[in-house]
Scaffold this motif. Structure first.
Motif: not given
Length: 105
Positions: A85-91, A68-76, A96-101
């Motif tokens: 913005a949609a990708l940042h929301d998913h990120l 996702l970070e790669q996708a965001i860099a391309l969007c930027t 959140h999931a990583a912290d929970r795990r």
């Protein structure tokens, strides 16, 4: 080749919705490889996003975040603020999931 990259992307989405994570990963990885070789930014964004979704389904959250970070860099770079913005929301969901795990696993 562009249509083949799109086809693999769509097949990844279908496989995810059918719960076939391995197939989703395979098609998403093929889509990424083809989109990267074509160097078409919007196709690369879609492919990276699909791969991130499949990786998240496989509980590979850190790898999903990387995609996702790669996708965001391309969007930027493209100036596509809406998709960015949609990708940042998913990120944010993945962070959140990583912290929970990390706290429970």
């Amino acid at each position: 080749m562009r249509r083949l990259a799109q086809a693999h992307n769509i097949l990844s989405i279908i496989a995810r919705h059918r719960g076939r994570v391995d197939a989703a990963l395979t098609h998403a990885r093929q889509s990424v490889a083809l989109a990267d070789s074509l160097d078409i930014p919007h196709a690369r964004v879609a492919a990276y996003n699909s791969l991130a979704l499949a990786l998240a389904d496989a509980a590979l959250i850190d790898a999903a975040i990387t995609q996702l970070e790669q996708a965001i860099a391309l969007c930027t770079a493209q100036g596509d603020r809406h998709r960015e913005a949609a990708l940042h929301d998913h990120l944010a969901d993945l962070y959140h999931a990583a912290d929970r795990r990390r706290r429970h696993g």
